[in-house]
Write a protein that holds these residues in place. Structure first.
Motif, PDB file in Angstrom:
ATOM      1  N   ALA A 153       0.818  -1.223   0.000  1.00  0.00           N
ATOM      2  CA  ALA A 153       0.000   0.000   0.000  1.00  0.00           C
ATOM      3  C   ALA A 153       0.847   1.267   0.000  1.00  0.00           C
ATOM      4  CB  ALA A 153      -0.933  -0.013   1.213  1.00  0.00           C
ATOM      5  N   GLU A 154       2.018   1.197   0.630  1.00  0.00           N
ATOM      6  CA  GLU A 154       2.854   2.392   0.747  1.00  0.00           C
ATOM      7  C   GLU A 154       3.978   2.408  -0.277  1.00  0.00           C
ATOM      8  OE1 GLU A 154       4.053   2.527   4.855  1.00  0.00           O
ATOM      9  OE2 GLU A 154       2.160   3.475   5.443  1.00  0.00           O
ATOM     10  N   ILE A 155       3.748   1.789  -1.433  1.00  0.00           N
ATOM     11  CA  ILE A 155       4.750   1.750  -2.496  1.00  0.00           C
ATOM     12  C   ILE A 155       5.186   3.160  -2.909  1.00  0.00           C
ATOM     13  CG2 ILE A 155       3.067   1.714  -4.402  1.00  0.00           C
ATOM     14  CD1 ILE A 155       6.212  -0.489  -4.313  1.00  0.00           C
ATOM     15  N   GLY A 156       4.304   4.130  -2.725  1.00  0.00           N
ATOM     16  CA  GLY A 156       4.607   5.512  -3.098  1.00  0.00           C
ATOM     17  C   GLY A 156       5.730   6.141  -2.291  1.00  0.00           C
ATOM     18  N   LYS A 157       6.131   5.494  -1.190  1.00  0.00           N
ATOM     19  CA  LYS A 157       7.236   6.015  -0.384  1.00  0.00           C
ATOM     20  C   LYS A 157       8.582   5.840  -1.084  1.00  0.00           C
ATOM     21  CE  LYS A 157       7.203   4.958   4.012  1.00  0.00           C
ATOM     22  NZ  LYS A 157       7.059   4.156   5.257  1.00  0.00           N
ATOM     23  N   LEU A 158       8.620   4.985  -2.103  1.00  0.00           N
ATOM     24  CA  LEU A 158       9.874   4.736  -2.833  1.00  0.00           C
ATOM     25  C   LEU A 158      10.048   5.803  -3.913  1.00  0.00           C
ATOM     26  CD1 LEU A 158       9.642   0.848  -3.141  1.00  0.00           C
ATOM     27  CD2 LEU A 158      10.913   2.191  -1.466  1.00  0.00           C
ATOM     28  N   THR A 159      10.390   6.993  -3.498  1.00  0.00           N
ATOM     29  CA  THR A 159      10.375   8.167  -4.381  1.00  0.00           C
ATOM     30  C   THR A 159      11.418   8.116  -5.487  1.00  0.00           C
ATOM     31  OG1 THR A 159      11.815   9.339  -2.827  1.00  0.00           O
ATOM     32  CG2 THR A 159       9.428   9.653  -2.575  1.00  0.00           C
ATOM     33  N   LYS A 160      12.400   7.218  -5.383  1.00  0.00           N
ATOM     34  CA  LYS A 160      13.427   7.113  -6.419  1.00  0.00           C
ATOM     35  C   LYS A 160      13.146   5.995  -7.413  1.00  0.00           C
ATOM     36  CE  LYS A 160      17.167   8.879  -3.463  1.00  0.00           C
ATOM     37  NZ  LYS A 160      18.506   8.585  -2.888  1.00  0.00           N
ATOM     38  N   LEU A 161      12.034   5.296  -7.235  1.00  0.00           N
ATOM     39  CA  LEU A 161      11.747   4.123  -8.060  1.00  0.00           C
ATOM     40  C   LEU A 161      11.569   4.498  -9.529  1.00  0.00           C
ATOM     41  CD1 LEU A 161      11.461   1.098  -7.345  1.00  0.00           C
ATOM     42  CD2 LEU A 161       8.994   1.411  -7.467  1.00  0.00           C
ATOM     43  N   VAL A 162      12.305   3.796 -10.393  1.00  0.00           N
ATOM     44  CA  VAL A 162      12.245   4.027 -11.839  1.00  0.00           C
ATOM     45  C   VAL A 162      11.560   2.866 -12.550  1.00  0.00           C
ATOM     46  CG1 VAL A 162      13.647   4.367 -13.923  1.00  0.00           C
ATOM     47  CG2 VAL A 162      14.326   5.473 -11.791  1.00  0.00           C
ATOM     48  N   VAL A 163      11.780   1.646 -12.061  1.00  0.00           N
ATOM     49  CA  VAL A 163      11.208   0.443 -12.682  1.00  0.00           C
ATOM     50  C   VAL A 163      10.460  -0.366 -11.632  1.00  0.00           C
ATOM     51  CG1 VAL A 163      11.717  -1.744 -13.832  1.00  0.00           C
ATOM     52  CG2 VAL A 163      13.018   0.306 -14.439  1.00  0.00           C
ATOM     53  N   LEU A 164       9.210  -0.698 -11.935  1.00  0.00           N
ATOM     54  CA  LEU A 164       8.424  -1.599 -11.096  1.00  0.00           C
ATOM     55  C   LEU A 164       7.819  -2.660 -12.003  1.00  0.00           C
ATOM     56  CD1 LEU A 164       7.174  -2.455  -8.400  1.00  0.00           C
ATOM     57  CD2 LEU A 164       5.275  -0.877  -8.862  1.00  0.00           C
ATOM     58  N   ASN A 165       8.357  -3.881 -11.912  1.00  0.00           N
ATOM     59  CA  ASN A 165       7.901  -4.981 -12.763  1.00  0.00           C
ATOM     60  C   ASN A 165       7.461  -6.150 -11.885  1.00  0.00           C
ATOM     61  OD1 ASN A 165       7.410  -6.900 -14.693  1.00  0.00           O
ATOM     62  ND2 ASN A 165       9.403  -6.775 -15.681  1.00  0.00           N
ATOM     63  N   LEU A 166       6.155  -6.364 -11.850  1.00  0.00           N
ATOM     64  CA  LEU A 166       5.567  -7.462 -11.076  1.00  0.00           C
ATOM     65  C   LEU A 166       4.782  -8.399 -11.991  1.00  0.00           C
ATOM     66  CD1 LEU A 166       4.214  -5.349  -8.062  1.00  0.00           C
ATOM     67  CD2 LEU A 166       6.439  -6.480  -8.262  1.00  0.00           C
ATOM     68  N   ALA A 167       5.090  -8.378 -13.276  1.00  0.00           N
ATOM     69  CA  ALA A 167       4.318  -9.128 -14.271  1.00  0.00           C
ATOM     70  C   ALA A 167       4.400 -10.635 -14.052  1.00  0.00           C
ATOM     71  CB  ALA A 167       4.829  -8.786 -15.670  1.00  0.00           C
ATOM     72  N   GLU A 168       3.376 -11.323 -14.540  1.00  0.00           N
ATOM     73  CA  GLU A 168       3.328 -12.780 -14.567  1.00  0.00           C
ATOM     74  C   GLU A 168       3.513 -13.398 -13.179  1.00  0.00           C
ATOM     75  OE1 GLU A 168       5.811 -14.378 -17.675  1.00  0.00           O
ATOM     76  OE2 GLU A 168       5.362 -12.690 -18.975  1.00  0.00           O
ATOM     77  N   ASN A 169       2.685 -12.922 -12.275  1.00  0.00           N
ATOM     78  CA  ASN A 169       2.614 -13.501 -10.943  1.00  0.00           C
ATOM     79  C   ASN A 169       1.155 -13.836 -10.646  1.00  0.00           C
ATOM     80  OD1 ASN A 169       5.284 -13.573  -9.386  1.00  0.00           O
ATOM     81  ND2 ASN A 169       5.386 -11.540 -10.336  1.00  0.00           N
ATOM     82  N   ARG A 170       0.805 -13.917  -9.384  1.00  0.00           N
ATOM     83  CA  ARG A 170      -0.575 -14.232  -8.996  1.00  0.00           C
ATOM     84  C   ARG A 170      -1.091 -13.194  -8.004  1.00  0.00           C
ATOM     85  NH1 ARG A 170       0.036 -20.847  -8.236  1.00  0.00           N
ATOM     86  NH2 ARG A 170       0.643 -21.269 -10.412  1.00  0.00           N
ATOM     87  N   MET A 171      -0.738 -11.943  -8.270  1.00  0.00           N
ATOM     88  CA  MET A 171      -1.091 -10.880  -7.342  1.00  0.00           C
ATOM     89  C   MET A 171      -2.540 -10.453  -7.521  1.00  0.00           C
ATOM     90  SD  MET A 171       2.438  -8.705  -7.244  1.00  0.00           S
ATOM     91  CE  MET A 171       1.921  -7.990  -5.671  1.00  0.00           C
ATOM     92  N   SER A 172      -3.095  -9.895  -6.469  1.00  0.00           N
ATOM     93  CA  SER A 172      -4.499  -9.491  -6.468  1.00  0.00           C
ATOM     94  C   SER A 172      -4.625  -8.107  -5.845  1.00  0.00           C
ATOM     95  CB  SER A 172      -5.334 -10.524  -5.692  1.00  0.00           C
ATOM     96  OG  SER A 172      -4.838 -10.648  -4.367  1.00  0.00           O
ATOM     97  N   GLY A 173      -5.864  -7.718  -5.556  1.00  0.00           N
ATOM     98  CA  GLY A 173      -6.080  -6.393  -4.980  1.00  0.00           C
ATOM     99  C   GLY A 173      -6.053  -5.307  -6.044  1.00  0.00           C
ATOM    100  N   GLU A 174      -6.156  -4.072  -5.587  1.00  0.00           N
ATOM    101  CA  GLU A 174      -6.220  -2.941  -6.496  1.00  0.00           C
ATOM    102  C   GLU A 174      -4.858  -2.241  -6.595  1.00  0.00           C
ATOM    103  OE1 GLU A 174      -9.415  -0.358  -5.423  1.00  0.00           O
ATOM    104  OE2 GLU A 174     -10.934  -1.949  -5.542  1.00  0.00           O
ATOM    105  N   ILE A 175      -4.727  -1.381  -7.600  1.00  0.00           N
ATOM    106  CA  ILE A 175      -3.535  -0.541  -7.709  1.00  0.00           C
ATOM    107  C   ILE A 175      -3.589   0.462  -6.568  1.00  0.00           C
ATOM    108  CG2 ILE A 175      -2.312   1.157  -9.121  1.00  0.00           C
ATOM    109  CD1 ILE A 175      -3.525  -0.203 -11.594  1.00  0.00           C
ATOM    110  N   PRO A 176      -2.625   0.458  -5.659  1.00  0.00           N
ATOM    111  CA  PRO A 176      -2.715   1.349  -4.493  1.00  0.00           C
ATOM    112  C   PRO A 176      -2.651   2.819  -4.901  1.00  0.00           C
ATOM    113  CG  PRO A 176      -0.567   0.292  -4.591  1.00  0.00           C
ATOM    114  CD  PRO A 176      -1.405  -0.364  -5.643  1.00  0.00           C
ATOM    115  N   PRO A 177      -3.436   3.677  -4.257  1.00  0.00           N
ATOM    116  CA  PRO A 177      -3.442   5.108  -4.603  1.00  0.00           C
ATOM    117  C   PRO A 177      -2.055   5.741  -4.542  1.00  0.00           C
ATOM    118  CG  PRO A 177      -5.277   4.590  -3.133  1.00  0.00           C
ATOM    119  CD  PRO A 177      -4.428   3.362  -3.202  1.00  0.00           C
TER     120      PRO A 177
END
Length: 372
Positions: A153-177
């Motif tokens: 939920a707090e992924i937004g705290k990673l202010t330097k993040l350039v690449v986020l790749n979580l493809a081809e897994n079994r994740m659920s839930g919504e895109i966190p605000p």
């Protein structure tokens, strides 16, 4: 000239300096402990990836996939890919397979800049929520596994993040605000999971984003209007979701967008002429929706489609004659619609097969075995 001899004090300083260099270049004990805990939660039986991870050796010197800051000795990169050209894979003649889960001890690597644990096929469990405390992270790539749970939920705290790749897994839930506050994010890939809910209305806040790959999920709602302000977006994939409503006219006015995949949704209404007349598009897939109306007659000498797929919709009317004036159309599929009339002659129609036009109401000519 008098020759100066080294004093005992200067010799002592030299010894201290050399000692400091050796200390600085050693792996941080705290980091080495964290890596050992990280390893203990994983199993890789075929390639021996972790054979170099010995408790009696320096993790900054020879541990496979580990890189350190040369000055501080802190671990900065974990780069473990299950599909690689490295010699260890070439020798084994196979891709990797790893099971286990991501131990929260990884969060003790507080200098970590890049975390890649991708394409191992069998890693499961959830992403530790504490990962959002790693303020230096620029890359998270966990694609190609069996990871479950939600995006932290707090992924937004990673202010330097350039690449986020979580493809081809079994994740659920919504895109966190909070995700839309990642101001430096350039590559977002969530393809082939079970992520649901609507795309955040302020998704366009990701001004640096060039690739947004959200296909093969359970997303609902309409295409957010804020995307129109994403000046760097070149590749947008929303395919195989449950997106509904019309395709916005402004999508054809995006200057950098060159790949647009909206296939297999519940989109309705006409195809905006601006999308087909935009010479910047190279790949456009609008197939398997409920689009209706005629194909806009807006093609011209600057039209250049490597692939144009409008199949499996409710399009009617004739094939536009202006499509013959296109500079290039590599693949065209307008099958499974309600189109009528003769197939135009010339390029690109002279190199297309009948399957590109099949299952329409009354098309004739061209590669179809039906005279007009």
């Amino acid at each position: 000239m008098t020759k100066l001899l080294p004093s005992p004090f200067s010799s002592l300083l030299a010894v201290v300096f050399i000692s400091l260099i050796s200390i600085v270049h050693c792996c941080s004990p705290k980091d080495q402990t964290a890596l050992n805990a990280f390893k203990s939660s994983l199993s890789e039986p075929n390639l021996g990836i972790f054979n170099t991870w010995s408790e009696n050796t320096d993790c900054c010197k020879g541990w496979y996939g580990i890189s350190c800051d040369p000055d501080s000795g802190r671990v900065t990169d974990i780069s473990l890919r299950g599909e690689s050209e490295d010699a260890i894979f070439q020798k084994a003649g196979r891709s990797g397979y790893m099971t286990g889960s991501i131990d929260p001890a990884v969060c003790d690597l507080t200098a970590l800049s890049s975390f890649v644990l991708a394409d191992w096929k069998g890693i499961s469990g959830e992403i530790p929520t504490c990962i959002t405390s790693l303020a230096s992270l620029r890359v998270i790539d966990l694609a190609g596994n069996k990871i479950t749970g939600e995006i932290p939920a707090e992924i937004g705290k990673l202010t330097k993040l350039v690449v986020l790749n979580l493809a081809e897994n079994r994740m659920s839930g919504e895109i966190p605000p909070s995700l839309t506050s990642l101001a430096e994010l350039k590559h977002l890939e969530l393809t082939e999971n079970g992520i649901s809910g609507e795309i955040p209305a302020d998704f366009g806040s990701l001004k640096m984003l060039s690739r947004a790959l959200l296909g093969r999920n359970e997303l609902t709602g309409s295409i957010p209007g804020s995307i129109s302000g994403m000046k760097r977006l070149a590749d947008l994939d929303l395919s195989r979701n449950h997106i509904e409503g019309p395709i916005p006219e402004w999508m054809g006015n995006m200057k950098v967008l060159s790949v647009l995949n909206l296939d297999s949704n519940s989109l309705t209404g006409p195809i905006p002429g601006s999308i087909l007349s935009n010479s910047g598009f190279g790949v456009l897939n609008l197939s398997r929706n409920a689009l209706e109306g005629s194909i806009p007659d807006v093609f011209g000498s600057t039209t250049y489609f490597m692939s144009l797929d409008l199949s499996h919709n409710n399009l009617s009317g004739r094939i536009p004659d202006s499509l013959s004036s296109a500079k290039f159309v590599g693949h065209l599929d307008i099958s499974h619609n309600r189109l009528c009339g003769p197939i135009p002659v010339g390029s690109p129609f002279d190199h297309l097969e009948a399957s590109s036009f099949s299952d329409n109401e009354c098309l004739c000519g061209g590669p179809l075995m039906k005279t007009c």
